[in-house]
Design a protein around this motif. Structure first.
Motif, short mmCIF file in Angstrom:
data_model
loop_
_atom_site.label_atom_id
_atom_site.label_comp_id
_atom_site.label_asym_id
_atom_site.label_seq_id
_atom_site.Cartn_x
_atom_site.Cartn_y
_atom_site.Cartn_z
N VAL A 84 9.80 19.48 2.88
CA VAL A 84 10.56 19.02 2.20
C VAL A 84 12.15 17.86 2.07
O VAL A 84 12.42 17.20 1.93
N GLN A 85 12.64 18.74 3.37
CA GLN A 85 14.14 18.55 3.67
C GLN A 85 13.76 17.06 4.51
O GLN A 85 14.98 16.11 4.37
N ALA A 86 12.54 16.88 5.39
CA ALA A 86 12.75 16.16 6.71
C ALA A 86 12.73 14.76 5.46
O ALA A 86 13.16 13.72 6.28
N VAL A 87 11.73 14.75 4.14
CA VAL A 87 10.53 13.73 4.15
C VAL A 87 12.00 13.39 3.08
O VAL A 87 11.28 12.27 2.17
N LEU A 88 12.76 13.99 2.51
CA LEU A 88 13.09 14.02 0.75
C LEU A 88 13.89 12.66 1.05
O LEU A 88 13.31 11.49 -0.09
N PRO A 89 14.99 12.37 2.62
CA PRO A 89 15.64 10.92 2.21
C PRO A 89 14.42 9.53 2.03
O PRO A 89 14.76 8.56 1.86
N LEU A 90 13.46 9.85 2.31
CA LEU A 90 12.05 8.78 2.51
C LEU A 90 11.57 8.82 1.16
O LEU A 90 10.84 7.89 0.93
N LEU A 91 11.47 9.69 0.72
CA LEU A 91 10.88 9.94 -0.97
C LEU A 91 11.91 9.48 -2.09
O LEU A 91 11.49 8.53 -3.16
N ARG A 92 12.98 8.92 -1.24
CA ARG A 92 14.31 8.72 -2.62
C ARG A 92 14.38 7.35 -2.90
O ARG A 92 14.18 6.57 -4.58
N MET A 105 0.69 -1.15 0.12
CA MET A 105 0.05 -0.08 -0.20
C MET A 105 1.03 0.96 0.05
O MET A 105 1.85 1.05 0.68
N PRO A 106 0.53 1.98 -1.18
CA PRO A 106 1.85 3.55 -0.78
C PRO A 106 1.91 3.71 -0.15
O PRO A 106 0.42 4.46 0.43
N HIS A 107 1.73 4.84 0.47
CA HIS A 107 2.40 5.74 1.41
C HIS A 107 2.34 7.74 1.08
O HIS A 107 2.86 7.49 0.07
N LEU A 108 1.88 7.54 1.34
CA LEU A 108 0.75 9.45 1.63
C LEU A 108 1.22 10.49 2.98
O LEU A 108 0.55 10.32 3.98
N LEU A 109 1.99 11.45 3.15
CA LEU A 109 1.76 12.20 3.75
C LEU A 109 1.36 13.35 3.33
O LEU A 109 1.14 13.77 2.27
N GLN A 149 9.83 18.33 12.22
CA GLN A 149 10.43 18.25 11.51
C GLN A 149 10.85 16.91 11.21
O GLN A 149 10.84 15.61 10.36
N THR A 150 12.21 16.89 12.22
CA THR A 150 13.20 16.23 12.56
C THR A 150 12.07 14.73 13.13
O THR A 150 12.27 13.60 12.74
N ALA A 151 11.70 15.14 14.12
CA ALA A 151 10.69 13.98 14.67
C ALA A 151 9.88 13.64 14.51
O ALA A 151 9.62 12.02 14.33
N LEU A 152 8.48 13.87 13.09
CA LEU A 152 8.35 13.09 12.51
C LEU A 152 8.66 12.48 11.69
O LEU A 152 7.80 11.34 10.87
N ALA A 153 9.73 12.74 10.70
CA ALA A 153 10.89 11.95 10.14
C ALA A 153 11.04 10.58 10.14
O ALA A 153 11.14 9.72 9.81
N ALA A 154 11.28 11.25 11.87
CA ALA A 154 12.42 9.52 12.06
C ALA A 154 10.94 9.12 12.82
O ALA A 154 11.40 7.46 12.73
N GLN A 155 9.61 9.61 12.34
CA GLN A 155 8.55 8.30 12.85
C GLN A 155 8.42 7.64 11.39
O GLN A 155 7.14 6.71 11.63
N LEU A 156 8.27 8.02 10.30
CA LEU A 156 7.15 7.21 9.17
C LEU A 156 7.74 6.30 8.66
O LEU A 156 7.06 5.88 7.95
N GLY A 157 9.12 6.41 7.93
CA GLY A 157 9.17 5.01 7.25
C GLY A 157 9.27 5.67 5.83
O GLY A 157 8.63 6.33 5.21
N PRO A 158 9.61 4.57 4.73
CA PRO A 158 9.21 4.95 3.39
C PRO A 158 7.90 6.17 3.24
O PRO A 158 6.74 5.42 3.25
N LEU A 159 8.56 7.07 1.40
CA LEU A 159 7.26 7.42 1.55
C LEU A 159 6.81 7.66 0.35
O LEU A 159 8.04 7.05 -0.68
#
Length: 218
Positions: A106-114, A1-5, A55-65
């Motif tokens: 965008v900066q925070a979640v970019l590693p999760l989008l790559r 299932m694709p993940h959307l923030l 932002q950093t705390a959120l990104a750490a909780q998300l996993g791949p996006l």
């Protein structure tokens, strides 16, 4: 299932986006600064888009996006007078949320989008168009013009990585911001925005469009 923030998903267009995306089969994470709505199918996280630590705390909780919709925004200058309004603090808060907040997201979640060559949708506004300048709402218009410029430049820089960026005017929507006399419902706006997300790829990256797919003048 694709993940959307979806940022700013607690009400208005963001809330409608979260509900519609869930119905379309997305795994949805919505953010809010306050108490999250009671929607069990959607994962809720606290986020202040203006705060890098948040932002950093959120990104750490998300996993791949697979995608992010930068929806959080404020309109603070309704009713301000050119002669004595538009205090510096109003400008600072408008840009902190509507422009810097988008960049920090965008900066925070970019590693999760790559990893997924994900997609980014940025909600600007027709009020940010420099070709349509009817006056007033200076801080809001300037911030939406700035985030349009931000999205265009992100599209250029991220295209070689296969990450596409869409900048959208979501319509004049019946929300607290748009007012009850606006043209379309949040649900109609949400469906159109998600259609644009579905169609987004590197061949269409960097475009400024309306929620229903029409090219919008810059």
């Amino acid at each position: 299932m694709p993940h959307l923030l979806i940022t700013g998903a607690g009400r208005g267009i963001g809330r409608a986006l979260a509900t519609a995306a869930d119905a379309r089969g997305w795994q949805v994470t919505g953010t809010t600064r306050g108490t999250p709505p009671e929607t069990p199918a959607i994962r809720w996280e606290r986020l202040d888009v203006t705060d890098p630590a948040s932002q950093t705390a959120l990104a750490a909780q998300l996993g791949p996006l697979d995608a992010v919709i930068c929806n959080a925004g404020v309109l603070l200058d309704r009713g301000q007078r050119l002669e004595d309004g538009y205090a510096p603090e109003l400008w600072a808060e408008s840009f902190a949320t509507n422009v810097t907040g988008v960049f920090l997201t965008v900066q925070a979640v970019l590693p999760l989008l790559r990893a997924s060559r994900g997609r980014i949708v940025i909600l600007s506004s027709q009020m940010g168009s420099t070709q349509r300048a009817p006056g007033g709402s200076y801080a809001y218009r300037a911030s939406k013009a700035a985030v349009l410029n931000l999205g265009r430049n992100l599209a250029t820089d991220l295209a070689p990585e296969g990450i596409a960026v869409s900048i959208l005017h979501p319509g004049w929507v019946q929300t607290d911001m748009g007012g009850s006399g606006a043209e379309i419902t949040p649900e109609a706006a949400a469906e159109g925005i998600l259609d644009r997300l579905d169609a987004l790829d590197v061949a269409t990256t960097g475009r400024f469009e309306t929620w229903d797919g029409r090219a919008h003048p810059f």
